[in-house]
Design a protein around this motif. Structure first.
Motif, PDB file in Angstrom:
ATOM      1  N   MET A  40     -36.248   3.152  -9.818  1.00 56.94           N
ATOM      2  CA  MET A  40     -36.462   3.065 -11.260  1.00 56.94           C
ATOM      3  C   MET A  40     -35.735   1.849 -11.795  1.00 56.94           C
ATOM      4  O   MET A  40     -34.672   1.483 -11.313  1.00 56.94           O
ATOM      5  CB  MET A  40     -35.947   4.347 -11.927  1.00 56.94           C
ATOM      6  CG  MET A  40     -36.000   4.372 -13.426  1.00 56.94           C
ATOM      7  SD  MET A  40     -37.628   4.234 -14.202  1.00 56.94           S
ATOM      8  CE  MET A  40     -38.335   5.807 -13.825  1.00 56.94           C
ATOM      9  N   THR A  41     -36.301   1.249 -12.779  1.00 49.77           N
ATOM     10  CA  THR A  41     -35.732   0.068 -13.413  1.00 49.77           C
ATOM     11  C   THR A  41     -34.532   0.444 -14.277  1.00 49.77           C
ATOM     12  O   THR A  41     -34.516   1.477 -14.935  1.00 49.77           O
ATOM     13  CB  THR A  41     -36.805  -0.595 -14.306  1.00 49.77           C
ATOM     14  OG1 THR A  41     -37.946  -0.893 -13.498  1.00 49.77           O
ATOM     15  CG2 THR A  41     -36.292  -1.862 -14.949  1.00 49.77           C
ATOM     16  N   VAL A  42     -33.530  -0.421 -14.275  1.00 49.47           N
ATOM     17  CA  VAL A  42     -32.390  -0.286 -15.178  1.00 49.47           C
ATOM     18  C   VAL A  42     -32.515  -1.374 -16.230  1.00 49.47           C
ATOM     19  O   VAL A  42     -32.768  -2.538 -15.907  1.00 49.47           O
ATOM     20  CB  VAL A  42     -31.051  -0.415 -14.433  1.00 49.47           C
ATOM     21  CG1 VAL A  42     -29.886  -0.363 -15.409  1.00 49.47           C
ATOM     22  CG2 VAL A  42     -30.917   0.673 -13.389  1.00 49.47           C
ATOM     23  N   VAL A  43     -32.357  -0.976 -17.479  1.00 52.02           N
ATOM     24  CA  VAL A  43     -32.454  -1.915 -18.585  1.00 52.02           C
ATOM     25  C   VAL A  43     -31.148  -1.892 -19.360  1.00 52.02           C
ATOM     26  O   VAL A  43     -30.644  -0.821 -19.716  1.00 52.02           O
ATOM     27  CB  VAL A  43     -33.646  -1.567 -19.507  1.00 52.02           C
ATOM     28  CG1 VAL A  43     -33.675  -2.473 -20.723  1.00 52.02           C
ATOM     29  CG2 VAL A  43     -34.952  -1.676 -18.730  1.00 52.02           C
ATOM     30  N   ALA A  44     -30.598  -3.081 -19.598  1.00 50.46           N
ATOM     31  CA  ALA A  44     -29.368  -3.234 -20.376  1.00 50.46           C
ATOM     32  C   ALA A  44     -29.731  -3.621 -21.802  1.00 50.46           C
ATOM     33  O   ALA A  44     -30.575  -4.488 -22.024  1.00 50.46           O
ATOM     34  CB  ALA A  44     -28.491  -4.307 -19.755  1.00 50.46           C
ATOM     35  N   VAL A  45     -29.074  -2.957 -22.743  1.00 53.90           N
ATOM     36  CA  VAL A  45     -29.253  -3.267 -24.158  1.00 53.90           C
ATOM     37  C   VAL A  45     -27.894  -3.669 -24.707  1.00 53.90           C
ATOM     38  O   VAL A  45     -26.900  -2.968 -24.501  1.00 53.90           O
ATOM     39  CB  VAL A  45     -29.804  -2.058 -24.942  1.00 53.90           C
ATOM     40  CG1 VAL A  45     -29.866  -2.362 -26.435  1.00 53.90           C
ATOM     41  CG2 VAL A  45     -31.179  -1.663 -24.416  1.00 53.90           C
ATOM     42  N   THR A  46     -27.867  -4.790 -25.395  1.00 54.32           N
ATOM     43  CA  THR A  46     -26.665  -5.253 -26.064  1.00 54.32           C
ATOM     44  C   THR A  46     -26.913  -5.255 -27.554  1.00 54.32           C
ATOM     45  O   THR A  46     -27.904  -5.825 -28.016  1.00 54.32           O
ATOM     46  CB  THR A  46     -26.302  -6.687 -25.613  1.00 54.32           C
ATOM     47  OG1 THR A  46     -26.140  -6.692 -24.201  1.00 54.32           O
ATOM     48  CG2 THR A  46     -25.024  -7.156 -26.267  1.00 54.32           C
ATOM     49  N   TYR A  47     -26.037  -4.570 -28.281  1.00 53.15           N
ATOM     50  CA  TYR A  47     -26.088  -4.555 -29.739  1.00 53.15           C
ATOM     51  C   TYR A  47     -25.012  -5.475 -30.289  1.00 53.15           C
ATOM     52  O   TYR A  47     -23.907  -5.539 -29.740  1.00 53.15           O
ATOM     53  CB  TYR A  47     -25.731  -3.170 -30.286  1.00 53.15           C
ATOM     54  CG  TYR A  47     -26.761  -2.098 -30.194  1.00 53.15           C
ATOM     55  CD1 TYR A  47     -28.108  -2.365 -30.075  1.00 53.15           C
ATOM     56  CD2 TYR A  47     -26.366  -0.773 -30.275  1.00 53.15           C
ATOM     57  CE1 TYR A  47     -29.029  -1.342 -30.012  1.00 53.15           C
ATOM     58  CE2 TYR A  47     -27.275   0.253 -30.214  1.00 53.15           C
ATOM     59  CZ  TYR A  47     -28.614  -0.036 -30.088  1.00 53.15           C
ATOM     60  OH  TYR A  47     -29.520   0.977 -30.031  1.00 53.15           O
ATOM     61  N   ARG A  48     -25.305  -6.110 -31.378  1.00 54.53           N
ATOM     62  CA  ARG A  48     -24.304  -6.760 -32.222  1.00 54.53           C
ATOM     63  C   ARG A  48     -24.460  -6.117 -33.591  1.00 54.53           C
ATOM     64  O   ARG A  48     -25.564  -6.066 -34.140  1.00 54.53           O
ATOM     65  CB  ARG A  48     -24.531  -8.272 -32.325  1.00 54.53           C
ATOM     66  CG  ARG A  48     -24.300  -8.987 -31.038  1.00 54.53           C
ATOM     67  CD  ARG A  48     -22.825  -9.047 -30.683  1.00 54.53           C
ATOM     68  NE  ARG A  48     -22.662  -9.739 -29.418  1.00 54.53           N
ATOM     69  CZ  ARG A  48     -21.824  -9.347 -28.475  1.00 54.53           C
ATOM     70  NH1 ARG A  48     -21.069  -8.300 -28.646  1.00 54.53           N
ATOM     71  NH2 ARG A  48     -21.736 -10.013 -27.361  1.00 54.53           N
ATOM     72  N   TYR A  49     -23.360  -5.596 -34.110  1.00 54.93           N
ATOM     73  CA  TYR A  49     -23.399  -4.887 -35.382  1.00 54.93           C
ATOM     74  C   TYR A  49     -23.257  -5.841 -36.567  1.00 54.93           C
ATOM     75  O   TYR A  49     -22.670  -6.912 -36.445  1.00 54.93           O
ATOM     76  CB  TYR A  49     -22.259  -3.871 -35.460  1.00 54.93           C
ATOM     77  CG  TYR A  49     -22.272  -2.819 -34.387  1.00 54.93           C
ATOM     78  CD1 TYR A  49     -23.432  -2.141 -34.051  1.00 54.93           C
ATOM     79  CD2 TYR A  49     -21.111  -2.499 -33.704  1.00 54.93           C
ATOM     80  CE1 TYR A  49     -23.431  -1.168 -33.064  1.00 54.93           C
ATOM     81  CE2 TYR A  49     -21.098  -1.522 -32.720  1.00 54.93           C
ATOM     82  CZ  TYR A  49     -22.264  -0.867 -32.406  1.00 54.93           C
ATOM     83  OH  TYR A  49     -22.251   0.085 -31.433  1.00 54.93           O
TER      84      TYR A  49
END
Length: 99
Positions: free
Chosen positions: A1-10
């Protein structure tokens, strides 16, 4: 399964983010309970305001999920989101990805 990284900037609206935080965390717990969210958390106090989330899903699924995040959908406290496929090769995350 694919791993997806999400980066937030608030955004700088800390009061608004704090108001929406319980709903945001409940939403994330639901995704973790489903096995979709591997791990998430904010950056440390000396880092730019933001967070990292790792998902076990494809990129399109993660994009759709991000639209439902209370921080984005209700709170408007996310200034920027980056979504990228991530390929772990060493470390404990591999066990969770291979399950």
């Amino acid at each position: 399964m694919t791993v997806v990284a999400v980066t937030y900037r608030y955004t700088d609206d800390v009061a608004r983010r704090d108001r929406v935080l319980p709903e945001h965390r409940d939403w994330l717990r639901g995704l973790a309970d489903q096995g979709v969210l591997l791990v998430s958390g904010p950056y440390g106090p000396d880092e730019p305001r933001g967070a990292l989330l790792l998902f076990r899903a494809d990129k399109a699924q993660v994009r759709a999920l991000m639209e439902k995040d209370p921080f984005a959908a209700v709170g408007g406290v996310i200034a920027e989101t980056e979504i990228a496929v991530w390929e772990p090769v060493i470390g404990f995350v591999l066990a969770a990805v291979r399950d």
